[in-house]
Design a protein around this motif. Structure first.
Motif: not given
Length: 348
Positions: A198-206, A264-266, A273-279
């Motif tokens: 999961t990303l809080k991102s509306d745009q990426y780079l071509e 912003e990054i999960i 069951g592992r989860q990593m949250v990146v800020e």
């Protein structure tokens, strides 16, 4: 909380040591003074079983013989610089060409290939290793004597913070990141195709054919690059989208973050069951799903293969020095640089 130091291998210019940081819950991070390389991160699954969740090698030779940058800090500039040159304050600088005529991850002997100085600190609720290195004026073609500190801190909240601090005696470029490959299945039991990102991102780079950005921001809406509500890596690896195919069947793309220090990054692996949250406080993250990973040297007993790990490289946008519409990575003379990325390990 404790830190353990042990010899990992020898180079002509010194001995390489491994530092293992462990908190009171049994979460452990092991890193080398060679390249600030994270070799293992041990975390529990939902059943409490502790396993390693990053790619790496049991011995120094593995890191010397391979160029996948497993767990290393890369720089002075992470990513590619087109044509291996740039102009700064009216002067053109030529860099080492180490990938198809371009400059990648700091050059032939970037930050990942040197032994750093080390200080350790143990507190009641956190332990840290501070790596320091001075990159001399002209190293790999970059101007300025750059002093860089990289501090890894593990606390009892199961958080690993990576702090970068830099200062240069002349204007230069700086865009550093950690290049760990994550696999939350534990001990590389499975690939990462069923990991959900999961990303809080509306745009990426071509990207162009050479994997350098075209300079265009692309909207994620309606594409396999829309991670805003969560998406399995498999959907991009199996996609017919031209950008996924260009990257080799998956992702090797910079995403522009529209939030910072706010989950912003999960990354999740449902089976373990592992989860990593990146800020982070960086403007972007490069998502690389190891589409090009090959070789004959076993990674903790597992042969390298496509989609064995996923990199979440928090950083400035690649090749920004050639795109005025990207945030700049220029570090002005005597102006301090600092950046922090935090990884929080848990279960769902």
């Amino acid at each position: 909380m404790n830190i353990r130091k042990e010899e990992f291998g020898k180079l002509e210019d010194g001995t390489v040591f491994a530092y293992s940081l462990e908190n009171d819950h049994g979460v452990k991070v092991t890193c080398l003074d060679y390249g600030c390389t994270i070799t293992k991160i041990i975390t529990p699954d939902r059943n409490g079983k502790f396993e390693n969740i990053v790619l790496g090698y049991d011995n120094l030779e593995g890191y010397l013989n391979n160029s996948a940058y497993f767990g290393s800090v890369v720089g002075r500039v992470a990513g590619r610089i087109g044509g291996a040159e740039f102009t700064l304050n009216g002067k053109t600088y030529s860099l080492e060409k180490n990938e198809n005529g371009n400059h990648l991850h700091g050059g032939l002997k970037g930050f990942d290939k040197v032994i750093w100085d080390v200080e350790t600190e143990e507190k009641a609720d956190e332990v840290s290793v501070k790596f320091s290195y001075v990159s001399r004026d002209g190293e790999e073609g970059y101007p300025g004597n750059l002093k860089l500190n990289v501090t890894y801190t593990l606390n009892n909240n199961n958080e690993l913070a990576i702090q970068y601090e830099g200062i240069s005696d002349a204007a230069t470029l700086l865009n550093v990141t950690n290049h760990s490959y994550f696999n939350l299945s534990g001990d590389l039991k499975r690939n990462i195709l069923n990991h959900e990102l999961t990303l809080k991102s509306d745009q990426y780079l071509e990207l162009q054919e050479n994997l350098l950005p075209t300079g265009e921001y692309a909207d994620v809406e309606g594409t396999p690059f829309d991670f805003r509500q969560g998406r399995f890596i498999r959907t991009g690896a199996e996609s017919e989208h031209s950008q996924n195919k260009l990257a080799g069947g998956g992702y090797d793309h910079p995403f522009v973050l529209n939030a910072n220090r706010n989950e912003e990054i999960i990354l999740k692996d449902e089976e373990s069951g592992r989860q990593m949250v990146v800020e982070t406080d960086e403007v972007g993250v490069v998502v690389y799903t190891s589409n090009q990973l090959t070789g004959e040297d076993a990674i903790y007993g597992v042969l390298p293969r496509k989609h064995l790990g996923i990199c979440l490289e928090t950083q400035g946008l690649p090749d920004a020095v050639h795109h005025a519409n990207f945030p700049s990575w220029v570090l002005e003379k005597d102006k301090p640089f600092t950046s922090v990325t935090t990884f929080k390990f848990g279960v769902v």
